[in-house]
Write a protein that holds these residues in place. Sequence first.
Motif, short mmCIF file in Angstrom:
data_model
loop_
_atom_site.label_atom_id
_atom_site.label_comp_id
_atom_site.label_asym_id
_atom_site.label_seq_id
_atom_site.Cartn_x
_atom_site.Cartn_y
_atom_site.Cartn_z
N MET A 1 0.82 -1.25 -0.10
CA MET A 1 0.10 0.28 -0.04
C MET A 1 0.79 1.30 0.02
SD MET A 1 -3.03 1.19 -0.15
CE MET A 1 -4.38 2.34 0.45
N VAL A 2 1.79 1.19 0.82
CA VAL A 2 2.96 2.37 0.80
C VAL A 2 3.67 2.62 -0.39
CG1 VAL A 2 4.92 3.38 2.07
CG2 VAL A 2 3.07 2.10 3.36
N ILE A 3 4.06 1.52 -0.78
CA ILE A 3 4.62 1.77 -2.06
C ILE A 3 3.70 2.13 -3.28
CG2 ILE A 3 5.97 0.18 -4.03
CD1 ILE A 3 6.80 -1.50 -1.54
N ASP A 4 2.65 1.55 -3.46
CA ASP A 4 1.43 2.22 -4.51
C ASP A 4 1.20 3.61 -4.35
OD1 ASP A 4 1.22 -0.37 -5.22
OD2 ASP A 4 -0.55 -1.16 -3.96
N LEU A 5 1.19 4.09 -2.84
CA LEU A 5 1.09 5.38 -3.07
C LEU A 5 2.19 6.17 -3.25
CD1 LEU A 5 -0.46 5.54 0.80
CD2 LEU A 5 -1.70 6.07 -1.48
N LEU A 6 3.63 5.71 -2.97
CA LEU A 6 4.73 6.44 -3.40
C LEU A 6 4.44 6.59 -5.03
CD1 LEU A 6 7.37 5.13 -0.99
CD2 LEU A 6 6.30 7.32 -1.22
N GLU A 16 1.82 8.91 6.30
CA GLU A 16 0.69 8.60 7.19
C GLU A 16 0.44 6.93 7.41
OE1 GLU A 16 -2.43 10.76 6.04
OE2 GLU A 16 -1.45 12.88 6.63
N LYS A 17 0.39 6.48 6.46
CA LYS A 17 0.36 4.98 6.29
C LYS A 17 1.52 3.97 7.00
CE LYS A 17 -1.86 1.10 5.05
NZ LYS A 17 -3.27 0.83 5.49
N LEU A 18 2.70 4.58 6.59
CA LEU A 18 3.88 3.96 7.25
C LEU A 18 3.90 4.42 8.88
CD1 LEU A 18 6.51 2.69 6.32
CD2 LEU A 18 7.52 4.84 6.23
N LEU A 19 3.51 5.63 9.22
CA LEU A 19 3.55 5.68 10.54
C LEU A 19 2.46 4.81 11.30
CD1 LEU A 19 4.39 7.28 13.25
CD2 LEU A 19 2.72 8.99 12.33
N PHE A 20 1.12 4.50 10.73
CA PHE A 20 0.16 3.95 11.46
C PHE A 20 0.82 2.48 11.43
CE2 PHE A 20 -3.32 0.89 10.55
CZ PHE A 20 -4.06 1.22 11.62
N ARG A 21 1.33 1.82 10.57
CA ARG A 21 1.87 0.63 10.45
C ARG A 21 2.95 0.32 11.58
NH1 ARG A 21 3.45 -1.10 4.46
NH2 ARG A 21 4.43 -2.71 5.60
N PRO A 26 4.79 -2.79 16.64
CA PRO A 26 5.96 -2.24 16.99
C PRO A 26 7.13 -3.11 17.40
CG PRO A 26 4.42 -2.24 18.80
CD PRO A 26 3.65 -2.57 17.41
N GLU A 27 6.69 -4.64 17.37
CA GLU A 27 7.82 -5.55 17.99
C GLU A 27 8.15 -6.47 16.88
OE1 GLU A 27 5.74 -7.80 20.89
OE2 GLU A 27 5.67 -6.03 22.58
N ASP A 28 7.70 -6.20 15.60
CA ASP A 28 8.11 -6.83 14.47
C ASP A 28 9.60 -6.23 13.98
OD1 ASP A 28 8.75 -8.39 11.91
OD2 ASP A 28 6.43 -8.46 11.78
N SER A 29 10.65 -7.05 14.21
CA SER A 29 12.10 -6.32 13.81
C SER A 29 12.03 -6.29 12.28
CB SER A 29 13.00 -7.03 14.34
OG SER A 29 13.04 -8.23 13.90
N ALA A 30 11.78 -7.41 11.68
CA ALA A 30 12.02 -7.38 10.18
C ALA A 30 11.01 -6.25 9.67
CB ALA A 30 11.41 -8.75 9.69
N LEU A 31 9.72 -6.08 10.03
CA LEU A 31 8.93 -4.84 9.72
C LEU A 31 9.72 -3.63 9.84
CD1 LEU A 31 6.11 -4.11 8.28
CD2 LEU A 31 5.29 -4.43 10.27
N ALA A 32 9.97 -3.50 11.09
CA ALA A 32 10.68 -2.17 11.47
C ALA A 32 11.82 -1.77 10.58
CB ALA A 32 10.92 -2.43 12.94
N GLU A 33 12.71 -2.90 10.16
CA GLU A 33 13.62 -2.43 9.31
C GLU A 33 13.18 -1.83 7.71
OE1 GLU A 33 17.28 -1.83 7.77
OE2 GLU A 33 16.94 -2.06 9.82
N LYS A 34 12.19 -2.56 7.52
CA LYS A 34 11.85 -2.29 6.20
C LYS A 34 10.96 -0.69 6.12
CE LYS A 34 8.86 -3.55 2.20
NZ LYS A 34 7.71 -4.59 1.73
N GLN A 35 10.43 -0.63 7.33
CA GLN A 35 9.79 0.65 7.52
C GLN A 35 10.96 1.83 7.71
OE1 GLN A 35 7.33 -0.31 11.07
NE2 GLN A 35 5.54 -0.79 9.81
#
Length: 322
Positions: A1-6, A16-21, A26-35
């Motif tokens: 979704m974030v990439i589509d918006l970009l 805003e979408k990235l901040l919400f995710r 907050p505890e998903d380290s892999a997701l945190a790195e991508k974010q």
Amino acid sequence: MVIDLLALGQTRLAREKLLFRSETSPEDSALAEKQKQLSMYIDWHLQKNKLEVDLKESQSMLSHHFEKSCQPEWRASLGIECFSDYILISNGSIKLSQKDVAIIKEMRAPIFIFLNDANPSFQKILLQQGLHKIPHLLIAGSNCLVDNSLRLIYKTHNIYNFNLLACFIRNCSVSHFQSFVEPVIKKNKDVAFHCLDEVTLCVNKFYAEHSFWSDQGKYSAPSLGFLVIELFTALRKYSKTLNAQNHTTPQTVWLVGFDLSPSYVFEMTRNNKVHDFVYEYIALKTRYLNGSVRRLGSQGRGKPKRTSNLKRLTNNKMKRLN
């Protein structure tokens, strides 16, 4: 979704979408790195000053290298004194407007610089637009240089008998390629080959010390696109002294198809473990902004043609044959 918006240019909504995710997981380290990577990509301007300093250092380093070791054949092949415009061609899908074609036709002495597979789709455009007489330079990694019969992949497209001035090879000094150097030269007698490894080592060292991944303790090496942009912007700077002596205008570096779109950085190359594409994206944006490179063309539709690994002499095949 974030990439589509970009991709749609909706930067604020993507942020805003990235901040919400990030708040909901907050505890998903892999997701945190991508974010984190996405956040740096979105707010690239926050890193612009760092990249300005980095790129100046890189240019000074390469200019110093050229002063010490730039050989006469290098200068002849790369057109330091002869060519007015360096036009670097990516391997993406590209289209040229009539305005782009007119700009190229007005150049005094341009040269096209192709990478690896040499973008056969774009070569067809050059033929259609009457730009096929402009000479070419090829820069390729040893992994993307020849097919299984040792013929230069650049030649296998059979689009037109273009004027290839020289081919520069990255990683030509690696052990598994050494036994193939002589046969490749013999098979392609009409091509002047040069090794690019001294420049590669310089840029690799700089990249390993300055990329964002290096701050995280990760191994990183520049993509061929990053390496070639660094090379030709440095050559332009180095040649200013020569041009001043000859009372000629400094060269212009043009980029065709170099965008590093969000879909490319975060989807198409998601398994990439070597190139810090967020760092390269911010470097690219910084270069466009400071005018050290100029843009030609725009992104086309469809996937670019690439020679399959079955047909090319890859590093793995060379290792098995040695």
